[in-house]
Design a protein around this motif. Sequence first.
Motif, short mmCIF file in Angstrom:
data_model
loop_
_atom_site.label_atom_id
_atom_site.label_comp_id
_atom_site.label_asym_id
_atom_site.label_seq_id
_atom_site.Cartn_x
_atom_site.Cartn_y
_atom_site.Cartn_z
N ALA A 69 -7.39 57.13 -9.09
CA ALA A 69 -5.96 57.34 -8.82
C ALA A 69 -5.26 57.89 -10.07
O ALA A 69 -4.37 58.73 -9.97
CB ALA A 69 -5.32 56.03 -8.37
N ASN A 79 -11.64 53.02 -7.96
CA ASN A 79 -10.51 53.57 -7.20
C ASN A 79 -9.28 53.71 -8.09
O ASN A 79 -8.56 54.71 -8.02
CB ASN A 79 -10.16 52.67 -6.01
N ALA A 80 -9.07 52.70 -8.95
CA ALA A 80 -7.91 52.73 -9.85
C ALA A 80 -8.05 53.91 -10.81
O ALA A 80 -7.10 54.66 -11.06
CB ALA A 80 -7.81 51.41 -10.61
N LYS A 138 -6.51 61.53 -10.68
CA LYS A 138 -5.88 62.46 -9.73
C LYS A 138 -4.48 62.84 -10.20
O LYS A 138 -4.09 64.01 -10.16
CB LYS A 138 -5.79 61.83 -8.33
N TYR A 159 -5.15 55.94 4.36
CA TYR A 159 -6.34 55.91 3.50
C TYR A 159 -7.06 54.57 3.49
O TYR A 159 -8.26 54.49 3.33
CB TYR A 159 -5.98 56.28 2.07
N ILE A 160 -6.25 53.51 3.62
CA ILE A 160 -6.88 52.20 3.51
C ILE A 160 -7.01 51.56 4.89
O ILE A 160 -8.05 51.03 5.25
CB ILE A 160 -6.10 51.28 2.56
N GLY A 217 -16.27 55.76 1.66
CA GLY A 217 -14.93 55.31 1.99
C GLY A 217 -14.93 53.84 2.35
O GLY A 217 -14.05 53.35 3.02
N LEU A 218 -15.96 53.13 1.91
CA LEU A 218 -16.02 51.69 2.18
C LEU A 218 -15.77 50.89 0.92
O LEU A 218 -15.72 49.69 0.94
CB LEU A 218 -17.39 51.31 2.71
N GLY A 219 -15.61 51.59 -0.19
CA GLY A 219 -15.52 50.92 -1.49
C GLY A 219 -14.46 49.84 -1.50
O GLY A 219 -14.72 48.72 -1.91
N PHE A 220 -13.30 50.17 -1.02
CA PHE A 220 -12.21 49.20 -1.02
C PHE A 220 -12.61 47.93 -0.28
O PHE A 220 -12.33 46.82 -0.71
CB PHE A 220 -10.97 49.83 -0.39
N THR A 223 -0.68 51.14 -8.31
CA THR A 223 -1.19 50.24 -7.27
C THR A 223 -1.72 48.95 -7.88
O THR A 223 -2.40 48.98 -8.91
CB THR A 223 -2.33 50.95 -6.50
N GLY A 255 -19.70 52.96 -2.10
CA GLY A 255 -18.43 53.52 -2.55
C GLY A 255 -18.21 54.95 -2.08
O GLY A 255 -17.08 55.42 -2.05
N ASP A 307 -3.17 49.65 -11.55
CA ASP A 307 -3.27 50.94 -12.23
C ASP A 307 -1.92 51.62 -12.22
O ASP A 307 -1.04 51.25 -11.44
CB ASP A 307 -4.33 51.82 -11.53
N LEU A 310 -1.54 57.49 -9.11
CA LEU A 310 -0.58 58.17 -8.25
C LEU A 310 0.03 57.30 -7.16
O LEU A 310 1.07 57.66 -6.61
CB LEU A 310 -1.14 59.49 -7.69
N GLY A 311 -0.57 56.15 -6.89
CA GLY A 311 0.04 55.24 -5.91
C GLY A 311 0.04 55.78 -4.50
O GLY A 311 -0.44 56.90 -4.25
N MET A 312 0.53 54.97 -3.57
CA MET A 312 0.56 55.39 -2.16
C MET A 312 1.87 54.93 -1.53
O MET A 312 2.40 53.88 -1.90
CB MET A 312 -0.59 54.73 -1.39
#
Length: 618
Positions: A45, A41-42, A48, A95-96, A127-130, A176, A124, A82, A85-87
């Motif tokens: 980000a 995910n990092a 992206k 998203y989370i 959308g369950l990766g986190f 993030t 992953g 990381d 782009l952050g949130m």
Amino acid sequence: MSEKIKNEKGGISVETEHIFPIIKRWLYSDKEIFLREIVSNASDAITKLQRLISLGEVRDLEFDGKITVSVSKKARTITVSDNGLGMDADEVKKYIGNIALSGALEFIQKYEGESEGATDGIIGHFGLGFYSAFMVADKVDVISRSYRGGDAVKWECNDEGSYEMTTPYDKEDRGTDIVMHINGEGEEYLDAFKLKGVLEKYCSFMPIEIYFVDEDAEVKEGEEKEEEKPINDTLPLWQKNPSECTDEEYKAFYHKVFGDFNDPLFWLHIKADYPLNFKGILYFPKLTHEFASLEGQVKLYYNQVFVADNIKEVIPEYLLMLRGVLDCPELPLNVSRSYLQTNGYVDKISAHIVKKVADKVNSLFKNDRENFEKMWGDIRTFCEYAALCDRKFYDKAKDSLLMEVVHGSHVTLAEYLEAAKETNENTVYYANDVELQAQYISMLEAKNIKVVKFTQMIDTQFVQMLENVNENVKFKRVDSDIVDALKGEGEAEHSEKLEKLFREAAGNEKLVVKCEKLSDTTIPAILSFSEESRRMEDMMKLYSMNGMNIGGGFTAENSLVVNVENPLIKKLSEDDGENSALLAKQIYSLAVLSQRRFDENEMRDFLAASYEVLSKLS
Ligand code: ADP
């Protein structure tokens, strides 16, 4: 901090209480993948943000992507940071805080019945990766600040799915931090050495630099806790152009990834363009014994992120005897491994690889036969197994497949048959135990017949396959049905007397005794088997070795071929000397001995009879 701190509490969503236990239960066997998911995910980000920059959507920003993984046993935390782009607060919620539930629920309904492990590698992509972090953590904090500026946010979630959000939060830098508060299940990962190992396993080739920090490590003044070098190689060899890679690089990559100090025999760098779109390097390792070849390792990557070793559904089973890396960014990992089997993409990957491997084998054969013969011992099991599993491989590579000649070098089947035209047309003689079958081999060699070696377990099936695809060709083991090839001039008459004598000597009234004139007169008798029934016996043995109960043993039909041109046999057929029985017994035993090993009783009897023979000589 800001005067108006917004503090919001909530529950992730109605269905979350179903999801948490399932994540824990299903992924239990492979909980270390949490690290891969969070680091991926990092990396996403950062990628992206880099893409936004390259598209011109973000201006005046230049940065080096960087991920830091830090662990503190004292604080019981693992943190992945990381500078992507952050949130902002809304994005975190969206998203989370709101798992892509539709997908997640579908996933759960579909795979609830599947065994543990079947779902590894796919989590992953739902959308369950986190949330895999909750396999090892009882609380996870997301601290983030968007590239667009604005307030930073801290979102804290416990393992029951309830969260608390604080904004603005004090975070200066864009990006993030995911802080995992490790629970009892994740204890082992608080060990810096262990955690770094997991990181290296999954992330060694990720495209963004990853630095490791042991927060508890004691450092001297002026030194940093953070390691100087990233743990990963952001541009792995398989991503490069084959024309830009040197042999040394290929070898070094092999040594590093597979921990083998030996050099590989050769390798294959595959770059398949659209529509297959995958890359990889396959190595042929040097083998030390037959079964070593079955212990290959093909690592599957998904955009430079390690997924798993040896996934049978993606890579044909026989290729798993090789070593290598395959990066398949198009793999539909989001469904299930059972889906992969019937997926056209996977079949195409396999077909492409098989073709490339066969091409490589052919070019080695054509371009440097001498060297190819030298390495044949190392690659034959692979080639034979590949030919057995995949007719396409056989068809493509058949003219390069070799057979090793006893007391000679190597020949292809076509070469053997060509040379055998005069002596043994369309018949290939082979030995599976050169020492034991020495006498049969010399008898054939005396007739100018070449004997090839088929000494491995797999050869029983390989020989069968060769016969199936080459209709007129027969393979005979040197002790099978060989009499025609060894016959001298003229026919021998059957002798009742010899038959009776040898049946008694063998203690077997049903023993088939055949009188023949063999060209080698020094040999009194040999055992000969029917090739078919001997193969049957071999198959039965193989089955029972594999634990299959087929009830009772199966013994191949054999016959004793008595050579009437041999002086001892002549003597036995003419008079009934006092030593006839003893002679016949020894001749029979020696025929057995030149064909197989004695059992316990036979060994005892043979020794006793031999002593008796010696005492008569003294
Ligand atoms: P997936 O990565 O498969 O979409 P996750 O549950 O792992 O599912 O993450 C959900 C979403 O949260 C991601 O799609 C992304 O938008 C956001 N996200 C997760 N981690 C980060 C991060 N480190 N930086 C920015 N956004 C993130």
